[in-house]
Enzyme design. Structure first.
Site, PDB file in Angstrom:
ATOM      1  N   ASP A 224     -43.839  25.469  71.664  1.00  0.00           N
ATOM      2  CA  ASP A 224     -42.943  24.314  71.585  1.00  0.00           C
ATOM      3  C   ASP A 224     -42.958  23.625  72.948  1.00  0.00           C
ATOM      4  O   ASP A 224     -43.946  23.720  73.667  1.00  0.00           O
ATOM      5  CB  ASP A 224     -41.529  24.751  71.163  1.00  0.00           C
ATOM      6  CG  ASP A 224     -40.808  23.676  70.352  1.00  0.00           C
ATOM      7  OD1 ASP A 224     -40.685  22.542  70.855  1.00  0.00           O
ATOM      8  OD2 ASP A 224     -40.378  23.958  69.227  1.00  0.00           O
ATOM      9  N   HIS A 247     -45.875  21.769  73.623  1.00  0.00           N
ATOM     10  CA  HIS A 247     -45.559  20.415  73.170  1.00  0.00           C
ATOM     11  C   HIS A 247     -45.214  19.482  74.320  1.00  0.00           C
ATOM     12  O   HIS A 247     -44.676  18.410  74.098  1.00  0.00           O
ATOM     13  CB  HIS A 247     -44.407  20.446  72.162  1.00  0.00           C
ATOM     14  CG  HIS A 247     -44.741  21.153  70.881  1.00  0.00           C
ATOM     15  ND1 HIS A 247     -43.856  21.242  69.820  1.00  0.00           N
ATOM     16  CD2 HIS A 247     -45.864  21.806  70.485  1.00  0.00           C
ATOM     17  CE1 HIS A 247     -44.423  21.931  68.840  1.00  0.00           C
ATOM     18  NE2 HIS A 247     -45.633  22.287  69.223  1.00  0.00           N
TER      19      HIS A 247
END
Length: 402
Positions: A224, A247
């Site tokens: 993430d 991310h």
């Protein structure tokens, strides 16, 4: 005596003073086995109780090198009597191995410090969340009976001021690795955070309700955001970070429940992204209100990154499930300076701002992005209600409205 000798003498005296006044509490002295199999939770709590109750100017909880300590969910609470609490983490702390070995009703947190001021953690040790058992039953990737929408954060700090964590390793958290909630005056440095790029919701570091936080000289790989910045967050400095997979570095998501958000004075510099799904990102929900302002991204390098520069004010966690609104978070005074590298996507600069509350004060200053593949001969920029200025060379060509 010259000034260098005087400084050295002062340093020696200071170290002697600290060593004399500090008192150590080794978990082995409280019955911990350190074999990675026996539950050492009780020994940790007994050692913490004495550490936190120590009235000396400095008290240290010692987790020694060469040992593996299996520990079930624990909360180390303050306030403590000493103004300086050290956690000398040189060994490895192991989480229960998956949800079947989890013995607590609260799935949200494995280890937590609450209300502990003057806390310092260091020692080159490891916090191993052993998250694979949770990832394999994540509803995100494995929906169905018995799946989990929530998994434990490896380490949460809540209302801990004057906090420092240096030289610490994190492996495979079930969910977020490090969570800062309501903390002020924080330094996180020389951290090594590692989990697979496919691991769900394993943010490296998340900050919420925080002020004056510095994150520096760290490597983060996860599934993430490498670093995410939430609401009511001010005066954040992020520098010298290696991010990927993951991310990217994100402000948001913000405004999901229609609240008035406040994020101000965020400085991100000398960050390198490798193979991430985003680079530098601001993401807000249409339902949100409030203000994000005074944000700078400087000296950023991208290598084969999807969406290197992105503002997404139509963020939605489920495709086509978010209805249009007449609200929006205002984004103002965001500067991108000296950003270079390669993009995996054709749209390398994507400023998708709110139709209701346009982005203002956006500055693109010497941005040079080229394609990482042969699929796109030329990259493009995409703008929606984005207003600002261009300085120097902008590649791909800017679409900002002046």
């Amino acid at each position: 005596m010259d000034s260098l000798s005087i400084s050295y003498a002062i340093c020696v005296v200071s170290l002697l003073t600290i060593s004399i006044s500090a008192k150590e509490f080794n978990v082995l002295s409280y019955g911990a086995s350190g074999n990675g199999i026996t539950d050492d939770s009780l020994a940790f709590m007994k050692a913490w109780k004495d550490t936190c109750s120590e009235a000396a100017s400095s008290a240290s909880l010692v987790i020694p090198k060469g040992k593996q300590f299996l520990v079930h969910p624990l909360i180390f609470t303050g306030p403590c009597k000493s103004g300086t609490i050290n956690v000398m983490l040189s060994g490895t702390i192991l989480a229960p191995n998956g949800p079947d070995q989890w013995n607590a009703s609260d799935l949200s947190t494995w280890l937590a410090f609450e209300g502990v001021n003057g806390l310092s953690i260091s020692g080159f040790g490891t916090i191993d969340g052993r998250g694979k058992g949770w990832w394999d039953r994540s509803c995100r990737y494995h929906p169905g009976q018995g799946c989990f929408t929530l998994a434990p954060t490896a380490l949460r700090f809540q209302n801990c001021n004057n906090l420092k964590m240096l030289n610490t390793n994190f492996h495979n958290s079930p969910q977020t690795h490090v969570l800062l909630l309501g903390c002020q005056n924080v330094e996180l440095g020389f951290l090594n955070i590692q989990s697979p790029g496919t691991s769900p919701n394993t943010d490296g570091i998340h900050i919420q309700f925080g002020r004056n936080v510095s994150i520096h000289n760290s490597q983060i790989a996860d599934g993430d955001d490498c670093i995410s910045i939430g609401d009511k967050t001010y005066d954040i400095k992020i520098n010298d970070i290696k991010c990927g997979p993951g991310h990217g570095v994100s402000i948001g998501s913000l405004g999901r429940d229609g609240e008035a958000v406040q994020v101000n004075n965020i400085k991100v510099k000398r960050v390198s992204f490798h193979g991430t799904t985003n680079g530098v990102r601001i993401k807000t929900w249409q339902t949100g209100r409030g203000l994000v302002q005074n944000v700078t991204f400087t000296n950023i390098n991208f290598t084969a990154v999807e969406n290197p520069i992105i503002i997404d004010q139509y963020y939605c966690d489920k495709l086509d499930s978010c209805k249009p609104t007449d609200t929006g978070v205002r984004i103002n005074d965001v500067r991108y300076s000296k950003l270079i590298g390669t993009s995996q996507t054709e749209v390398a600069i994507n400023l998708n701002c709110s139709n209701n509350v346009p982005c203002t004060g956006i500055t693109l200053d010497n941005v040079r992005l080229v394609s990482a593949t042969h699929q796109f001969n030329q990259l493009v920029s995409s703008c929606n209600h984005a207003f600002g200025l261009n300085r120097g060379i902008i590649e791909p060509k800017s679409c900002l409205k002046i």
